[in-house]
Design a protein around this motif. Sequence first.
Motif, short mmCIF file in Angstrom:
data_model
loop_
_atom_site.label_atom_id
_atom_site.label_comp_id
_atom_site.label_asym_id
_atom_site.label_seq_id
_atom_site.Cartn_x
_atom_site.Cartn_y
_atom_site.Cartn_z
N LEU A 66 3.03 9.54 -10.87
CA LEU A 66 3.32 8.66 -10.26
C LEU A 66 1.61 8.00 -10.74
CD1 LEU A 66 2.82 7.21 -7.75
CD2 LEU A 66 1.03 7.88 -7.29
N LEU A 67 1.04 8.15 -11.72
CA LEU A 67 -0.12 7.53 -12.25
C LEU A 67 0.79 6.66 -13.65
CD1 LEU A 67 -3.04 9.31 -11.84
CD2 LEU A 67 -3.34 6.95 -11.09
N PHE A 68 1.72 8.47 -14.03
CA PHE A 68 2.24 7.81 -15.62
C PHE A 68 3.35 6.22 -15.58
CE2 PHE A 68 5.65 7.90 -18.34
CZ PHE A 68 4.53 8.21 -19.82
N THR A 112 8.34 8.97 -6.73
CA THR A 112 7.30 10.80 -6.09
C THR A 112 7.24 10.75 -5.21
OG1 THR A 112 6.94 10.09 -8.70
CG2 THR A 112 5.24 11.53 -7.77
N LEU A 113 5.93 9.56 -4.61
CA LEU A 113 5.36 9.48 -3.15
C LEU A 113 5.80 10.63 -2.39
CD1 LEU A 113 4.20 6.02 -2.88
CD2 LEU A 113 2.75 7.61 -2.89
N VAL A 114 7.41 10.39 -2.12
CA VAL A 114 8.10 11.40 -1.42
C VAL A 114 8.40 13.00 -1.81
CG1 VAL A 114 9.94 11.64 -0.54
CG2 VAL A 114 9.89 9.36 -0.81
N VAL A 115 7.95 12.78 -2.98
CA VAL A 115 8.06 14.51 -3.10
C VAL A 115 6.34 15.37 -2.85
CG1 VAL A 115 8.16 16.17 -5.09
CG2 VAL A 115 9.43 13.93 -5.02
N MET A 116 5.14 14.11 -3.10
CA MET A 116 3.60 14.03 -2.72
C MET A 116 4.01 14.98 -0.66
SD MET A 116 2.10 12.24 -5.56
CE MET A 116 0.43 12.49 -5.24
N CYS A 117 4.77 13.65 -0.19
CA CYS A 117 4.37 14.17 1.35
C CYS A 117 5.56 15.31 1.97
CB CYS A 117 5.18 12.51 1.38
SG CYS A 117 4.23 11.05 1.86
#
Length: 325
Positions: A66-68, A112-117
């Motif tokens: 996400l940061l990258f 990526t936020l979805v995968v992290m959730c």
Amino acid sequence: MSNATSFQTNITDGLQHRGMVEILLFSAPIILSCCVFLLINATMLITLRSKLVFRETSRYVLLYNLLFADTVQMALSQVLYIVCACRIMLTYPVCGVLTMLANLTTVISPLTLVVMCLERYVAVCYPLRHTTIITIRNTEVAIVVVWGFSSLNVLIQVLLLLDFPFEDLQSLQMKEFCSTENMLLGTMSDLYDQVFTCFLFASACVAITSSYIGVMVAARSASTDTASARKARHTLLLHLAQLGLSLSSTIYNPLVIAITKIVDKITIFRIQTILYVGVILLPRCLSTLIYGIRDQTIRPILICHLCCQYKLSIVQSLRSQSRLH
């Protein structure tokens, strides 16, 4: 899809008949803010690769991805801004490459936020199976899928661009500043961009909200760790806020157009500066601030790295002053 480049066109187009000093005055705060954000993000990226625990824990691997993406997006946005501030007209191929790279990284963040959730959902609702479902290998596969889906979106955009009759143009040199909006050359490209943006963020909102509801339900179960569930709920709410900030950048251009109808040019330049930093640049650095402060594993290492960089800059400054004397 990427509205981070629309600011450059609007503000530099209005300043092109004004003095160079005024352009520098408007550009300096933006460039300085972006450099600070890039430094913080780069430090966080280094932090996430400095320890084995970060490289072998799924949520930290996802955070790095996400940061990258956010850091690359921010850097590309700033490059396009500097190009426009210097009044450089690019060719369509060069501008196309830059904007497509910006589009690629813009899609990476919400996915990526979805995968992290989903990772947090599995950790709370299926704690006994978490270690078997959320493995480093599966995490890497998920990241590849995210990049593949985003690349497919860019490929479709390129194919739509190829349908444009470039042979009818007198020259491939652009007559306007490089931005995503100026690369949407056909009606199909514009329509596809709007539909894909709505689909992406609607799907991400549904996924994150569903994960939050699932965690809420699991938190009421006696077999669930209450503290872990509460922390997961807070994390999911932060992810939803991050998604909202990402979505806010897509309404930047219509908002600026509406404001231009009711205020003068000098005021709109100032408003654009504030909106660009607050709506486009700041959200790209928000993940670092959130995880750097909240996560007790990351916090001491991040602070150490930031302090080391600060001390190094002071030492270099003192050495340069001593050489001058």
